[in-house]
Design a protein around this motif. Structure first.
Motif, PDB file in Angstrom:
ATOM      1  N   THR A   2      53.918  44.704  26.296  1.00  0.00           N
ATOM      2  CA  THR A   2      54.078  43.470  25.516  1.00  0.00           C
ATOM      3  C   THR A   2      53.211  43.491  24.260  1.00  0.00           C
ATOM      4  O   THR A   2      53.687  43.132  23.169  1.00  0.00           O
ATOM      5  N   LYS A   6      54.419  43.263  20.361  1.00  0.00           N
ATOM      6  CA  LYS A   6      53.887  42.250  19.446  1.00  0.00           C
ATOM      7  C   LYS A   6      53.361  42.887  18.167  1.00  0.00           C
ATOM      8  O   LYS A   6      53.599  42.384  17.063  1.00  0.00           O
ATOM      9  N   GLU A  24      60.675  35.845  16.836  1.00  0.00           N
ATOM     10  CA  GLU A  24      59.715  35.422  17.859  1.00  0.00           C
ATOM     11  C   GLU A  24      59.949  36.261  19.106  1.00  0.00           C
ATOM     12  O   GLU A  24      61.093  36.432  19.526  1.00  0.00           O
ATOM     13  N   LEU A  25      58.889  36.745  19.716  1.00  0.00           N
ATOM     14  CA  LEU A  25      58.998  37.456  20.979  1.00  0.00           C
ATOM     15  C   LEU A  25      59.125  36.440  22.098  1.00  0.00           C
ATOM     16  O   LEU A  25      58.303  35.540  22.227  1.00  0.00           O
ATOM     17  N   VAL A  26      60.169  36.571  22.912  1.00  0.00           N
ATOM     18  CA  VAL A  26      60.390  35.667  24.036  1.00  0.00           C
ATOM     19  C   VAL A  26      59.866  36.297  25.316  1.00  0.00           C
ATOM     20  O   VAL A  26      59.122  35.674  26.069  1.00  0.00           O
ATOM     21  N   GLU A  27      60.230  37.573  25.555  1.00  0.00           N
ATOM     22  CA  GLU A  27      59.860  38.217  26.810  1.00  0.00           C
ATOM     23  C   GLU A  27      60.053  39.719  26.716  1.00  0.00           C
ATOM     24  O   GLU A  27      60.917  40.198  25.997  1.00  0.00           O
ATOM     25  N   VAL A  28      59.225  40.451  27.444  1.00  0.00           N
ATOM     26  CA  VAL A  28      59.425  41.876  27.665  1.00  0.00           C
ATOM     27  C   VAL A  28      59.557  42.039  29.180  1.00  0.00           C
ATOM     28  O   VAL A  28      58.626  41.744  29.917  1.00  0.00           O
ATOM     29  N   THR A  29      60.726  42.471  29.636  1.00  0.00           N
ATOM     30  CA  THR A  29      60.958  42.573  31.078  1.00  0.00           C
ATOM     31  C   THR A  29      60.406  43.889  31.620  1.00  0.00           C
ATOM     32  O   THR A  29      60.154  44.836  30.862  1.00  0.00           O
ATOM     33  N   ASP A  30      60.259  43.957  32.923  1.00  0.00           N
ATOM     34  CA  ASP A  30      59.745  45.163  33.579  1.00  0.00           C
ATOM     35  C   ASP A  30      60.675  46.357  33.421  1.00  0.00           C
ATOM     36  O   ASP A  30      60.233  47.502  33.490  1.00  0.00           O
ATOM     37  N   VAL A  34      63.570  43.936  25.734  1.00  0.00           N
ATOM     38  CA  VAL A  34      62.769  43.060  24.876  1.00  0.00           C
ATOM     39  C   VAL A  34      63.674  41.927  24.415  1.00  0.00           C
ATOM     40  O   VAL A  34      64.729  42.167  23.825  1.00  0.00           O
ATOM     41  N   LYS A  35      63.265  40.698  24.697  1.00  0.00           N
ATOM     42  CA  LYS A  35      64.040  39.521  24.302  1.00  0.00           C
ATOM     43  C   LYS A  35      63.332  38.843  23.138  1.00  0.00           C
ATOM     44  O   LYS A  35      62.143  38.537  23.231  1.00  0.00           O
ATOM     45  N   ARG A  37      63.894  36.043  19.566  1.00  0.00           N
ATOM     46  CA  ARG A  37      64.671  34.960  18.973  1.00  0.00           C
ATOM     47  C   ARG A  37      64.536  35.095  17.463  1.00  0.00           C
ATOM     48  O   ARG A  37      63.429  35.097  16.923  1.00  0.00           O
TER      49      ARG A  37
END
Length: 73
Positions: A2, A6, A24-30, A34-35, A37
């Motif tokens: 993450t 960033k 905008e960074l929403v989430e980084v999954t396992d 990378v999600k 917006r």
């Protein structure tokens, strides 16, 4: 991962802001997704898919091999 994402987004951000947009960074999954917006002018730009895939995703995947895909949410 993450923090690495960033840092890369911080390097990409000035180019997007120059055109009135941002990311905008929403989430980084396992599993390496990378999600993000896209906001501002990037949020409704007809070229936003190209920006996402050919700009943001390509840059992140080059620098972080564990990232499989970047998606907009």
């Amino acid at each position: 991962m993450t923090e690495e994402v960033k840092a890369i987004l911080e390097n990409i951000r000035p180019a997007l802001q120059a055109d009135g947009g941002d990311v905008e960074l929403v989430e980084v999954t396992d599993d390496g997704i990378v999600k993000v917006r896209l906001v501002g002018a990037c949020g409704h730009c007809p070229m936003s898919t190209m920006t996402l895939k050919m700009g943001i995703e390509r840059t992140i995947k080059e620098k972080i091999p564990g990232v499989k895909e970047v998606v907009s949410v």
